[in-house]
Design an enzyme around this catalytic site. Structure first.
Site, PDB file in Angstrom:
ATOM      1  N   CYS A  70     -31.229  -0.029  84.181  1.00  0.00           N
ATOM      2  CA  CYS A  70     -31.994   1.216  84.242  1.00  0.00           C
ATOM      3  C   CYS A  70     -31.088   2.429  84.070  1.00  0.00           C
ATOM      4  O   CYS A  70     -31.434   3.378  83.356  1.00  0.00           O
ATOM      5  CB  CYS A  70     -32.757   1.303  85.555  1.00  0.00           C
ATOM      6  N   SER A  71     -29.939   2.409  84.736  1.00  0.00           N
ATOM      7  CA  SER A  71     -29.011   3.525  84.585  1.00  0.00           C
ATOM      8  C   SER A  71     -28.602   3.689  83.126  1.00  0.00           C
ATOM      9  O   SER A  71     -28.556   4.806  82.586  1.00  0.00           O
ATOM     10  CB  SER A  71     -27.778   3.292  85.466  1.00  0.00           C
TER      11      SER A  71
END
Length: 439
Positions: A404-405
């Site tokens: 996600c990052s």
């Protein structure tokens, strides 16, 4: 085509079984920046690479061969059949960045057949998935229609009822599992989560005595913030029984029982109305794009004329209609039945429901930073997290947060806050000439 002499016979190389590293080399358009080793003794990639991916068993090869992409990789990694050195399992961000650099090519039919023969039939039969994996989409359909109350409850249970103790390690004291808003580069995660709630409160123009409904309230962070800092009577609703129990205990601990309440239940079962404000922080991703009209109509009906809605949700970077992604890592391990669309589609849906959009902003860089901070928490508490939920589940979360990052950072996904108001029957919004909430 070169020829090789084996046992005194001349054999076409195309008939010689390929080693696993040779298969990888055939599929890559450029050399791998990651070192790759396999149980058959083959290897490829830079010898001095900081990261090494080791395929330790035939089962690992079967996982990758029968579910190419993120799902097969996750299955092999979660079960320990595939191991990675050079990164911490709580935050394999560097691995995902390196994997992004891989340039693949589509093999021709002859090469594809040679790869299949080299793997053998046993490697082309899917092994049983890890127990942490949810059912495939067609099996879930037997349990009810997608986004029915029963199926939504099961999807939320899969993700949010892991363990409150685990979430405390992961999220920190705020127990907030949504994008923080960093006021500056030096801000801590806790400061950024406080800032996020306060920004939403200011956008909603909360004042003492007002009534707030927070749908999909999680552990009650917005509810508690509104009650404690703005004197608002706040009601939160969550489909997670563990979240509701934790939130009610925290409300009692803070002495906010007279103002704050968190219920275990479906937001669609809220019978109260005439709220001054509604916040939806991280719920839209779970309801399904086809349900947007009824969703925003429901929220509009919960507002008094002049009342405000703040919708905070993950979105795609465009509004091109795409079928829901089925069978990937996110769908099978993280958010079963989750679905995203662009912020423009969200705005259209709320406008068609009779709401008036007044402000919008994209906070995707903040979510990249938030996920990185959660991954740091997971690394710092790794041994305790593994003891609480098991190594496989902890590894799933490490992979998910790192992914996600990375995704928010390179604009594969975004995070949008949309502020809307319910005008009265004459079109009056009770909104000031200029925004009063600042940044």
């Amino acid at each position: 085509m070169s020829l090789t002499t084996i046992l005194g016979r001349t054999v076409d190389d195309a008939q010689t079984p390929l080693l696993l590293a040779e298969i990888l080399d055939l599929l890559l358009a450029e050399p791998s920046p990651v070192r790759f080793t396999a149980y058959d003794g083959s290897s490829t990639g830079r010898a001095d690479a900081e990261i090494t991916v080791s395929l330790n068993t035939p089962r690992a090869a079967a996982y990758l061969a029968t579910a190419p992409g993120s799902l097969g990789l996750a299955r092999a990694y979660v079960t320990g059949e595939l191991q990675v050195t050079g990164v911490h399992p709580g935050n394999p961000y560097a691995l995902l960045v390196a994997m992004d650099q891989l340039k693949w090519r589509r093999p021709d039919v002859r090469t594809t057949m040679r790869i299949a023969r080299s793997l053998g039939m046993k490697r082309l039969v899917p092994p049983p998935p890890p127990p942490q994996e949810t059912l495939p989409d067609w099996r879930r359909a037997l349990e009810g229609l997608r986004h029915s109350k029963i199926r939504d409850a099961e999807a939320i249970h899969h993700h949010y009822d892991v363990s409150n103790t685990f979430y405390e390690m992961l999220l920190g004291p705020s127990m907030t599992y949504t994008c923080a808003v960093y006021p500056n580069e030096q801000a801590t995660l806790e400061e950024a989560q406080y800032n996020k709630y306060d920004l939403i409160a200011r956008k909603l123009d909360l004042k003492p005595g007002m009534r707030l409904l927070d749908v999909g309230c999680g552990w009650g962070g917005m509810v508690r913030h509104a009650a404690e800092h703005y004197g608002v009577k706040a009601l939160g609703v969550t489909l997670s029984a563990e979240q509701a129990e934790w939130a009610q205990q925290e409300i009692k601990r803070q002495g906010l029982e007279d103002l704050a309440e968190v219920r275990f239940g479906d937001y669609r079962d809220v019978i109260e109305g005439d709220f001054d404000a509604v916040s939806s922080i991280g719920l839209t991703e779970h309801i399904g794009v086809r349900n947007y009209p009824s969703y925003f109509e429901f929220l509009r009906e919960k507002l008094r004329p002049g009342g405000r809605l703040l919708n905070h949700s993950i979105a795609r970077p465009d509004n091109i209609h795409r079928a829901r992604v089925k069978g990937g890592f996110i769908d099978r391990y993280i958010f079963p039945d989750g679905e995203l669309t662009g912020a423009g589609s969200v705005i259209v849906a709320l406008q068609n429901a009779g709401l008036e959009m007044r402000h919008e902003e994209n906070l995707r860089e903040h979510y990249a930073r938030t996920c990185a901070a959660w991954a740091e928490n997971l690394m710092a508490n790794w041994d305790a997290a593994v003891a609480e939920v098991g190594e496989a589940t902890a590894k799933i979360w490490g992979m998910y947060l790192a992914g996600c990052s990375n995704g928010f950072g390179k604009r594969q996904i975004e995070l949008h806050q949309i502020l809307a108001v319910r005008p009265d029957e004459r079109g009056h919004s009770q909104y000031p000439l200029r925004h009063t909430f600042g940044v």
